[in-house]
Structure formats: structure tokens, C-alpha cells
Design an enzyme around this catalytic site. Structure first.
Site, PDB file in Angstrom:
ATOM      1  N   ASP A  44     -12.474 -27.205  17.095  1.00  9.04           N
ATOM      2  CA  ASP A  44     -12.438 -28.472  16.373  1.00  9.04           C
ATOM      3  C   ASP A  44     -10.985 -28.939  16.325  1.00  9.04           C
ATOM      4  OD1 ASP A  44     -12.843 -30.651  14.797  1.00  9.04           O
ATOM      5  OD2 ASP A  44     -13.082 -29.525  12.935  1.00  9.04           O
ATOM      6  N   GLU A  45     -10.626 -29.756  17.309  1.00  9.84           N
ATOM      7  CA  GLU A  45      -9.253 -30.246  17.455  1.00  9.84           C
ATOM      8  C   GLU A  45      -8.242 -29.096  17.494  1.00  9.84           C
ATOM      9  OE1 GLU A  45      -8.662 -33.109  14.355  1.00  9.84           O
ATOM     10  OE2 GLU A  45      -9.975 -34.584  15.296  1.00  9.84           O
TER      11      GLU A  45
END
Length: 360
Positions: free
Chosen positions: A6-7
Site C-alpha cells: 500500500d504505497e
């Protein structure tokens, strides 16, 4: 899609994930190929808004962060090889706060906004200014506008932003650099507020939701059926109508210290400058901190002590737009105890087993 992290390139993570992302993407891609799913499921790496920098704020001057150059070349090569899109977070709110050359009107898709010119191309809003990649397909993995925790983070401004965004997406006009190739998909961030989300980049981070944490709609939005306010969640079960406030009959000389201790654990982001509770006077802000801690600890009597400064009340202390919340009643203590917990664990393991069996 299968997202790798996630990022993982977010600036707050430093470079700790850089050596592993591409290898993980290749491994997942190999598994999908062996399962004959590579044409149906694409491997992607969601990239945060700070992956790209531009000192002037113009697309033609944009570049990947220097610490990411090698990794991004490998990622783009991987995505192009497997026909996967580039997943990118757009944050007009953060861009507006960090870039003095971008106005609020420009961020909100206002027609009266002063346009930005770049290499003979005219950009009329912040969205198009950021989505400036040629050739590769783009998916906007996150975009939204917060409603609390900072100046200009309000429900009314968020509604204006969302209306402008929806109108722009429905137009399918693309950007000046990609006039016939708008983003393939755009994901709204987010459904609900998250009171445990990291606030490393700002106190507004806990207020991106279209709904409050308890499912109450914040503003109107057009999902293709006209500008309407979404339905509030029904049959929401709360704890008792009790709040923890400061006891005005006590010596409050140490109250601020106790409030700071409470806020180090609980969510006090609404007290931030520009937030919905920023203007409540002392000791109202102390009461807000006490109540946030009290609710987070399921209204336990000892969580409203604060060295004798706390007082439990049944009178709602909310003031104007400053809402003193009541925690949701959860059933996890009952439904996941004893044999029920074992049953859920068995079901989860069986589900995981059959999923892996089908994948490989």
C-alpha cells in the site's frame, strides 16, 4: 488487480521497501502465469503522491524522486511488459497546501480558476496537472478531499471538490497531455473516516471518508443519479449516552497536561487549527480530549479519571459543528469468544487453503 503493498514508496517509509517491491511483483506475476490468470489479473504497485516531484509544479518539470529512479525504471519496465497500468494516488488537497502556486479554486475544478500553462498546454485544474504521464495507462488509485483536521478541510469544500471531480470524470475529456486517454479508473478515497490512521502527514488524514466513522453521510455526491446525500447507516448501535468532561469544580492547573496525554492515545485531530473543534474555548478543548480517550476505552469509568479532573455526564457537550462522539457498541467480545472464535479461525484457514489451492 493484485497490489504489491500500500504505497510502499511513500516518503515516510524511507527506502526500506525499495529492494523488495519489484521482486515481489515478479513472484506474484509468475504465480498468476502458472495459474493461467495473467490475462485476467494484473499486478500493480500503488504509488503515493510524493513519488513524483516538480519544483515548479508543472508536468514537464516533473521527475521521480532521486532515491526512486532505479526502482521506478524497473517498475515501469515490468508494467509495460505485462500490460499493467500505473497506479497513482492524486492528492489535490495536499498539493494545494504544499504548493503556493496552486489556488483553492484550481484544486476544486472551478471555472474561474487561473489556468496553468506548460509547454503550450493549458491546464485548468489540479487533477489534470498531476495526471501527466504519456503512453502508459493510468489508474487513479486514491483521490479525495478531507473534511476535518486542517484549514479548508470541511464537508462543504469536499462536496464542491467531489462535484467537480465527478463532472470532470464523466466528461471523459482526458488531460492536455493525454486528450484521448483519460485515467482508466478512478477510486474515491475513502468510504469511512479512520480514527487510527497515521497522521504523520497531517491531522486531516483521519477524515477522508464520505461517511463518519459511524456511517453518517457528510455531504451530497453524484454517483450517476444526480447530486444526492447518501443514506446514513441504519440501526447503528452506540454505547450509552454518556460523555467524559472536565470537572470545573477542581483545580485545573494540570488539566492541559492530562489532555495532551489523552490525545497521545486518542483521536483529537478535530482540535487542530482549522478543525471543527478548533474554536471551542478552554476548558471545552480539555473536555473534548478527555471524552475522546473515554470513548476509545469503551466508556470504562476509570478512563474518565485523569487524576480526579474527569466527570461523567449524560448531557451532550457538543458545541456547534464540534461533535463529541459516542463510541460504537461492538459485539466482538461476545461473538468471538470461546468456541465461536475457534469456528471463525477454522473457516478462515479453510478459505485460505482453498484460495491457495485454486491459485497454484
Amino acid at each position: 488487480y493484485v497490489a504489491i503493498g500500500d504505497e510502499p514508496f511513500h516518503l515516510s517509509y524511507s527506502e526500506q521497501f525499495h529492494p523488495f517491491v519489484i521482486g515481489a511483483a515478479i513472484n506474484v506475476q509468475t504465480a498468476l502465469t502458472r495459474a493461467n490468470l495473467a490475462s485476467e489479473v494484473k499486478v500493480v504497485v500503488p504509488c503515493s503522491y510524493d513519488t513524483i516531484q516538480s519544483e515548479s509544479g508543472l508536468p514537464s518539470k516533473g521527475h521521480f524522486r532521486p532515491d526512486l529512479n532505479k526502482t521506478m525504471i524497473e517498475l515501469l519496465t515490468f508494467l509495460r511488459k505485462h500490460h499493467s497500468p500505473f497506479f497513482f494516488t492524486i492528492s489535490p488537497f495536499i498539493t494545494f497546501n504544499k504548493n503556493k502556486n496552486i489556488s483553492l479554486d484550481f484544486s476544486l475544478f472551478k471555472e474561474a480558476a487561473h489556468p496553468h500553462n506548460d509547454s503550450h498546454r493549458t491546464y485548468k485544474n489540479s487533477f489534470d496537472l498531476i495526471v501527466g504521464f504519456p503512453e502508459m495507462n493510468i489508474v487513479v488509485s486514491k483521490i479525495g478531499w478531507p473534511t476535518d483536521g486542517a484549514a479548508n478541510a470541511t464537508s462543504s469544500i469536499a462536496e464542491t471538490f467531489m462535484k467537480g471531480l465527478m463532472d470532470h470524470l464523466h466528461s471523459k475529456s482526458g488531460t492536455p497531455l493525454r486528450p484521448r486517454n483519460p485515467p482508466m479508473e478512478t477510486y474515491i478515497f475513502s468510504l469511512l473516516d479512520e480514527d487510527q490512521r497515521s497522521i504523520a502527514t497531517g491531522n486531516f488524514e483521519r477524515h477522508w471518508g464520505l461517511f463518519t466513522f459511524d456511517g453518517q453521510a457528510k455531504y451530497r455526491i453524484d454517483f450517476g443519479q444526480g447530486l444526492k446525500k447518501p443514506e446514513n447507516a441504519k440501526n447503528v448501535v452506540y454505547l450509552s449516552s454518556k460523555w467524559c468532561v472536565v470537572n470545573n469544580n477542581k483545580d485545573l492547573s494540570n488539566a492541559s497536561t492530562n489532555a495532551m496525554d489523552a490525545c497521545s492515545v486518542a483521536d483529537c485531530t478535530a482540535l487542530s487549527p482549522g478543525g471543527s473543534c478548533f474554536n471551542i474555548s478552554w476548558p471545552g478543548n480539555i473536555s473534548y480530549a478527555f471524552n475522546s480517550y473515554y470513548q476509545q476505552h469503551d466508556q470504562r469509568a476509570d478512563s474518565c479519571d485523569f487524576g480526579g479532573l474527569g466527570l461523567i455526564t449524560t448531557v451532550d457537550p457538543s458545541v456547534g459543528n464540534c461533535r463529541f462522539s459516542i463510541e460504537l457498541r461492538t459485539s466482538h467480545t461476545d461473538s468471538l469468544s470461546g468456541s465461536h472464535l475457534v469456528q471463525w479461525m477454522i473457516l478462515l484457514m479453510l478459505y485460505s487453503y482453498f484460495f491457495l489451492l485454486n491459485l497454484y
